[in-house]
Design an enzyme around this catalytic site. Structure first.
Site, mmCIF file in Angstrom:
data_model
loop_
_atom_site.group_PDB
_atom_site.id
_atom_site.type_symbol
_atom_site.label_atom_id
_atom_site.label_comp_id
_atom_site.label_asym_id
_atom_site.label_seq_id
_atom_site.Cartn_x
_atom_site.Cartn_y
_atom_site.Cartn_z
ATOM 1 C CB CYS A 1 -19.686 -30.826 -13.060
ATOM 2 S SG CYS A 1 -19.775 -29.035 -12.977
ATOM 3 C CG HIS B 1 -25.546 -30.185 -13.671
ATOM 4 N ND1 HIS B 1 -24.856 -31.158 -12.979
ATOM 5 C CD2 HIS B 1 -24.608 -29.296 -14.093
ATOM 6 C CE1 HIS B 1 -23.563 -30.860 -12.978
ATOM 7 N NE2 HIS B 1 -23.387 -29.732 -13.653
ATOM 8 C CD GLU B 2 -25.094 -26.787 -16.949
ATOM 9 O OE1 GLU B 2 -24.450 -25.887 -16.373
ATOM 10 O OE2 GLU B 2 -24.563 -27.857 -17.303
ATOM 11 C CG HIS C 1 -23.261 -24.852 -12.291
ATOM 12 N ND1 HIS C 1 -22.145 -25.006 -11.501
ATOM 13 C CD2 HIS C 1 -23.297 -25.934 -13.107
ATOM 14 C CE1 HIS C 1 -21.529 -26.127 -11.826
ATOM 15 N NE2 HIS C 1 -22.205 -26.715 -12.805
#
Length: 175
Positions: free
Chosen positions: A92, A134-135, A138
């Protein structure tokens, strides 16, 4: 275009939940452009707006550093997870030098708006699927290390503390 300031763990702004984008304006398109420039500068393959202290549901992805294959997701939502769980070593941009195996769905279907406000659905597999998940994490205030055991998180904290001490000492010596 400009390079945006990154947030780094343990900055609590990384835990802030992003809000939906209601209107795709010129400012939104500038944010997207700046996010791509920042992602390329940082040598990443994906970036969430949260990572640059913009708390809007925007992610950009380019797996191959190919301007023709750039992907923009505004207000993305995973509507279906398909198939098996895969474990890919993730990193990351907001947690430099740390890598870990994280369980993710190998295939997903994501619904989103593009940079022109058009609604679309796409199936993503393998690395693209992992990157989107993953994004999106966030945007929800989650980090990939949240999936790790307390022992692994403790080891990561020790590494981060060591690096920040070395970095601070280096800065003092060079001034």
């Amino acid at each position: 275009m400009s390079i945006l300031q990154m947030l780094y763990y343990p900055d609590q702004r990384l835990r802030k939940i992003a809000r939906s984008v209601s209107i795709i304006s010129h400012d939104t398109k500038k944010i997207i452009s700046d996010m791509f420039e920042t992602m390329y500068f940082q040598q990443g393959i994906g970036l969430a707006a949260t990572q640059v202290d913009i708390h809007q549901k925007i992610i950009v992805i380019d797996l191959n550093n190919n301007i023709q294959k750039r992907l923009v997701f505004i207000n993305p939502c995973i509507i279906k997870k398909i198939g098996t769980i895969t474990h890919i070593i993730e990193g990351c941009l907001s947690i430099p030098k740390i890598r870990a195996s994280v369980p993710r769905s190998q295939n997903i279907i994501v619904q989103s708006l593009d940079e022109n406000g058009n609604n679309f659905e796409m199936e993503a597999t393998d690395l693209l699927s992992v990157c989107i998940q993953h994004e999106i994490d966030h945007l929800l205030g989650k980090l990939f290390i949240d999936y790790l055991s307390p022992f692994k998180i403790q080891r990561i904290h020790k590494k981060i503390n060591k690096w920040s001490t070395v970095y601070k000492n280096h800065i003092k010596l060079s001034h």
